[in-house]
Design a protein around this motif. Structure first.
Motif, short mmCIF file in Angstrom:
data_model
loop_
_atom_site.label_atom_id
_atom_site.label_comp_id
_atom_site.label_asym_id
_atom_site.label_seq_id
_atom_site.Cartn_x
_atom_site.Cartn_y
_atom_site.Cartn_z
N ARG A 9 7.69 -11.07 -2.14
CA ARG A 9 8.56 -10.63 -3.25
C ARG A 9 9.63 -9.68 -2.71
O ARG A 9 9.52 -9.19 -1.58
CB ARG A 9 7.73 -9.97 -4.36
CG ARG A 9 7.11 -8.62 -4.01
CD ARG A 9 6.85 -7.79 -5.27
NE ARG A 9 5.94 -6.68 -5.03
CZ ARG A 9 6.24 -5.57 -4.41
NH1 ARG A 9 7.45 -5.40 -3.86
NH2 ARG A 9 5.35 -4.60 -4.28
N PRO A 10 10.66 -9.39 -3.52
CA PRO A 10 11.66 -8.40 -3.06
C PRO A 10 11.05 -7.00 -3.06
O PRO A 10 10.02 -6.77 -3.72
CB PRO A 10 12.75 -8.49 -4.14
CG PRO A 10 12.42 -9.66 -5.00
CD PRO A 10 10.98 -9.97 -4.84
N LEU A 11 11.67 -6.08 -2.34
CA LEU A 11 11.25 -4.67 -2.43
C LEU A 11 11.42 -4.23 -3.87
O LEU A 11 12.42 -4.58 -4.52
CB LEU A 11 12.15 -3.79 -1.55
CG LEU A 11 11.92 -3.80 -0.04
CD1 LEU A 11 13.04 -3.03 0.66
CD2 LEU A 11 10.56 -3.20 0.32
N GLY A 44 -3.64 -11.71 -3.30
CA GLY A 44 -2.79 -10.73 -2.63
C GLY A 44 -3.12 -9.33 -3.11
O GLY A 44 -3.85 -9.15 -4.08
N GLN A 45 -2.54 -8.34 -2.44
CA GLN A 45 -2.84 -6.95 -2.81
C GLN A 45 -2.25 -6.62 -4.19
O GLN A 45 -1.40 -7.37 -4.70
CB GLN A 45 -2.30 -5.99 -1.76
CG GLN A 45 -0.80 -5.78 -1.86
CD GLN A 45 -0.32 -4.51 -1.15
OE1 GLN A 45 0.40 -4.60 -0.18
NE2 GLN A 45 -0.73 -3.36 -1.64
N THR A 46 -2.67 -5.54 -4.75
CA THR A 46 -2.16 -5.12 -6.05
C THR A 46 -0.63 -4.98 -5.99
O THR A 46 -0.09 -4.57 -4.96
CB THR A 46 -2.84 -3.82 -6.52
OG1 THR A 46 -2.31 -3.46 -7.79
CG2 THR A 46 -2.62 -2.65 -5.55
N SER A 100 1.63 -7.20 -5.72
CA SER A 100 2.38 -8.08 -4.81
C SER A 100 3.02 -9.26 -5.55
O SER A 100 3.82 -9.99 -4.96
CB SER A 100 1.45 -8.60 -3.70
OG SER A 100 0.33 -9.23 -4.26
N GLY A 101 2.63 -9.47 -6.84
CA GLY A 101 3.29 -10.53 -7.61
C GLY A 101 2.40 -11.69 -8.00
O GLY A 101 2.91 -12.78 -8.31
N LYS A 102 1.09 -11.49 -8.08
CA LYS A 102 0.18 -12.59 -8.43
C LYS A 102 0.39 -13.04 -9.88
O LYS A 102 0.56 -14.22 -10.15
CB LYS A 102 -1.29 -12.16 -8.23
CG LYS A 102 -1.65 -11.87 -6.79
CD LYS A 102 -3.09 -11.41 -6.65
CE LYS A 102 -3.40 -10.11 -7.36
NZ LYS A 102 -2.64 -8.96 -6.89
N GLU A 149 2.35 -0.69 -13.03
CA GLU A 149 2.22 -0.20 -14.41
C GLU A 149 1.30 -1.11 -15.23
O GLU A 149 0.59 -0.67 -16.13
CB GLU A 149 3.63 -0.20 -15.01
CG GLU A 149 3.78 0.70 -16.20
CD GLU A 149 5.19 0.59 -16.79
OE1 GLU A 149 5.33 0.88 -17.98
OE2 GLU A 149 6.12 0.18 -16.05
N PHE A 150 1.36 -2.43 -14.93
CA PHE A 150 0.53 -3.39 -15.68
C PHE A 150 -0.39 -4.12 -14.71
O PHE A 150 -0.27 -5.32 -14.49
CB PHE A 150 1.42 -4.39 -16.42
CG PHE A 150 2.37 -3.75 -17.39
CD1 PHE A 150 1.92 -3.27 -18.61
CD2 PHE A 150 3.71 -3.59 -17.07
CE1 PHE A 150 2.78 -2.66 -19.50
CE2 PHE A 150 4.58 -2.97 -17.94
CZ PHE A 150 4.12 -2.50 -19.17
N SER A 151 -1.30 -3.38 -14.13
CA SER A 151 -2.17 -3.98 -13.11
C SER A 151 -3.33 -4.74 -13.76
O SER A 151 -4.00 -4.22 -14.66
CB SER A 151 -2.71 -2.86 -12.22
OG SER A 151 -3.56 -3.41 -11.24
N SER A 152 -3.56 -5.99 -13.31
CA SER A 152 -4.70 -6.76 -13.83
C SER A 152 -5.97 -6.13 -13.26
O SER A 152 -6.10 -6.01 -12.04
CB SER A 152 -4.62 -8.21 -13.37
OG SER A 152 -3.36 -8.74 -13.67
N1 LIG Z 1 8.92 -12.52 -6.73
C1 LIG Z 1 9.20 -11.50 -7.56
N2 LIG Z 1 10.47 -11.26 -7.94
C2 LIG Z 1 10.77 -10.23 -8.75
N3 LIG Z 1 9.86 -9.37 -9.26
C3 LIG Z 1 8.58 -9.56 -8.93
C4 LIG Z 1 8.17 -10.63 -8.07
N4 LIG Z 1 6.85 -10.56 -7.92
C5 LIG Z 1 6.43 -9.52 -8.66
N5 LIG Z 1 7.46 -8.92 -9.26
C6 LIG Z 1 7.36 -7.73 -10.12
O1 LIG Z 1 6.48 -6.82 -9.47
C7 LIG Z 1 5.62 -6.19 -10.42
C8 LIG Z 1 4.16 -6.43 -10.03
O2 LIG Z 1 3.89 -7.80 -10.14
P1 LIG Z 1 2.50 -8.37 -10.68
O3 LIG Z 1 2.00 -7.59 -11.83
O4 LIG Z 1 2.65 -9.83 -10.82
O5 LIG Z 1 1.57 -8.01 -9.42
P2 LIG Z 1 0.03 -8.37 -9.21
O6 LIG Z 1 -0.09 -8.82 -7.82
O7 LIG Z 1 -0.44 -9.28 -10.27
O8 LIG Z 1 -0.63 -6.94 -9.36
P3 LIG Z 1 -2.13 -6.52 -9.76
O9 LIG Z 1 -3.04 -7.03 -8.74
O10 LIG Z 1 -2.08 -5.03 -9.77
O11 LIG Z 1 -2.37 -7.09 -11.11
C9 LIG Z 1 5.99 -6.74 -11.78
O12 LIG Z 1 6.86 -5.84 -12.40
C10 LIG Z 1 6.70 -8.04 -11.46
O13 LIG Z 1 7.65 -8.37 -12.45
#
Ligand SMILES: Nc1ncnc2c1ncn2[C@@H]1O[C@H](COP(=O)(O)OP(=O)(O)OP(=O)(O)O)[C@@H](O)[C@H]1O
Length: 435
Positions: free
Chosen positions: A56-58, A134-136, A138-140, A238-241
């Protein structure tokens, strides 16, 4: 196996199940004319798990800390670690997977190139699973919600374009929160039990399976799941699963011309969308109390998943600890069993997460060595099954007769062949008797 793969028409008559109030029989890896033409050459063949990486982007927090991006996709399947930090010089710098996606790739592209083929196999009677790992933060969830939406739209489109078949769709959803399984379609939060079914493997007891009426109905069910899933705020997201979520679509279909016929055969398969909770370091998420307890359950079950994948990647020798977590018990089929599987591993490009990203790549590298053997699942009425078995018995009798004629002065191997054919025939007769 009763029959060799050579015929490609039928192998094991594996079990009987009850469905829609009637007793039906399941042919494990049988490929009938109908399903063979739909599903191609997939019956029982070993196939590697499809593994993709999405960088994902920074994010704003990472940028605010002046963190830098340490990873780059240099081709469609190779990712490199760019940093020249001295203590990292001994670690591998390039990683190759089926597909890698950089920060500019949209979810639609990720779906099309990393999940679509696997997802659509469900309409041809082949079980399928798509994971995000993936880690928390990271965009899952970001990836899986898009992938799920695109996959379902394609499945509905397929059904619309294949009016000669009648389709029945069912939906169920669970989360595994603190190692307890909960039905996301039920308002009752009580944990559900896992049962060992000799024919279907691990099943979730009393799980609601909702027949789908149409697209809007499915969207309503999604909203219910979204509202019920455990989400919490951590320092990284902020919205972690806080739970592993498994959404399951079951697709049954049969040719309309055969509806009501005694020899009806139905294709049936399930597609799992699995949004795992993310691995996390308490030092990075600053978790305490409830969040800390959730984090330790998440990490423990991910550790078991990692162990299962690592052991499977080295072959099937020895004990595979599926039973050490509810997640791996429920997903046993998707991890090396009767299913096609795609895993999308999500990563932050930030230097501060380099170690976690390497762990993700270690998991992904093992996963790409794991094989599954998906079969076309055909459910037959008893009448159709008996006919099928009788045809097979006649074929074996013919083979035995031919063998007997040519066995004057026969060899040991011919005797062994005959014994095997006779055993096979006896087993088939037994099945006809019990069906
Ligand atoms: N490829 C992407 N492009 C733009 N924004 C992204 C991308 N991937 C994730 N994000 C943003 O990053 C944040 C975290 O993403 P997300 O909640 O999907 O992570 P996660 O891996 O499911 O975390 P967790 O394990 O804590 O639930 C969100 O605000 C999401 O919109």
């Amino acid at each position: 196996m009763l029959l060799g793969k050579t015929t490609k028409k039928m192998s094991v008559v594996s079990s009987t199940v009850r469905g829609r109030g009637e007793r039906r029989s399941v042919l494990g890896s049988w490929v009938g004319e109908e399903s063979a033409s739909m599903a191609g050459d997939v019956a029982g063949e070993s196939e590697k798990i499809h593994v993709a990486i999405r960088l994902r982007p920074l994010n704003d927090k990472e940028k605010a800390k002046n963190d830098v991006s340490d990873w780059e996709c240099i081709s469609s399947n190779t990712l490199i670690f760019k940093s020249s930090m001295p203590d990292r010089s001994m670690l591998p710098a390039a990683f190759t997977f089926d597909r890698v996606f950089g920060p500019d790739s949209g979810t639609k592209q990720v779906y099309e190139e990393a999940a679509k083929e696997v997802a659509l196999s469900v309409v041809t009677g082949v079980n399928a699973s798509i994971f995000a790992y993936g880690q928390t933060s990271s965009g899952k969830t970001y990836t899986m919600s898009g992938v799920t939406k695109y996959a379902l739209a394609d499945i509905f489109d397929y059904i619309y374009k294949n009016q000669e078949r009648e389709f029945v769709l069912k939906f169920s959803a669970i989360e595994i929160y603190n190692e307890a399984v909960r039905d996301l379609l039920s308002s009752d939060p009580s944990p559900l039990r896992l049962l060992d079914d000799p024919e279907r493997g691990t099943v979730v007891d009393k799980l609601i399976e909702e027949p789908i009426e149409d697209w809007n109905h499915l969207q309503e069910l999604f909203s219910i799941c979204e509202a019920q899933r455990h989400i919490g705020e951590t320092a990284l997201n902020e919205f972690s699963s806080r739970s592993h979520q498994i959404l399951r679509l079951t697709v049954e279909s049969c040719a309309r011309d055969n509806l009501g016929a005694e020899n009806l055969s139905t294709l049936t398969a399930s597609l799992n969308f699995i949004d795992l909770a993310g691995s996390e370091r308490a030092s990075q998420t600053w978790s305490t109390g409830t969040r800390l307890k959730e984090g330790s359950h998440i990490n423990r079950s991910l550790l078991t998943l990692g162990t299962v994948i690592r052991k499977l990647s080295k072959g099937r020798n020895g004990h595979i600890p599926y039973r050490e977590s509810k997640l791996t018990r429920i997903l046993q089929n998707s991890l090396g069993g009767n299913a096609k599987t795609a895993i999308i591993c999500t990563m932050s490009p930030a230097r501060c997460h380099a170690e976690q990203s390497r762990n993700t790549l270690g998991f992904a590298s093992c996963a790409k060595e794991v094989s599954t053997s998906a079969q076309v699942n055909v459910v037959m009425t008893d009448k159709a099954l008996v006919k099928q078995l009788q045809r097979e018995i006649s074929r074996l009798e013919g083979q035995l007769e031919r063998q007997a004629k040519s066995s004057f002065g026969g060899t040991v191997s011919k005797t062994n062949d005959t014994a095997a054919l006779l055993r096979e025939k006896d087993l088939l007769i037994e099945q006809v008797y019990y069906s």
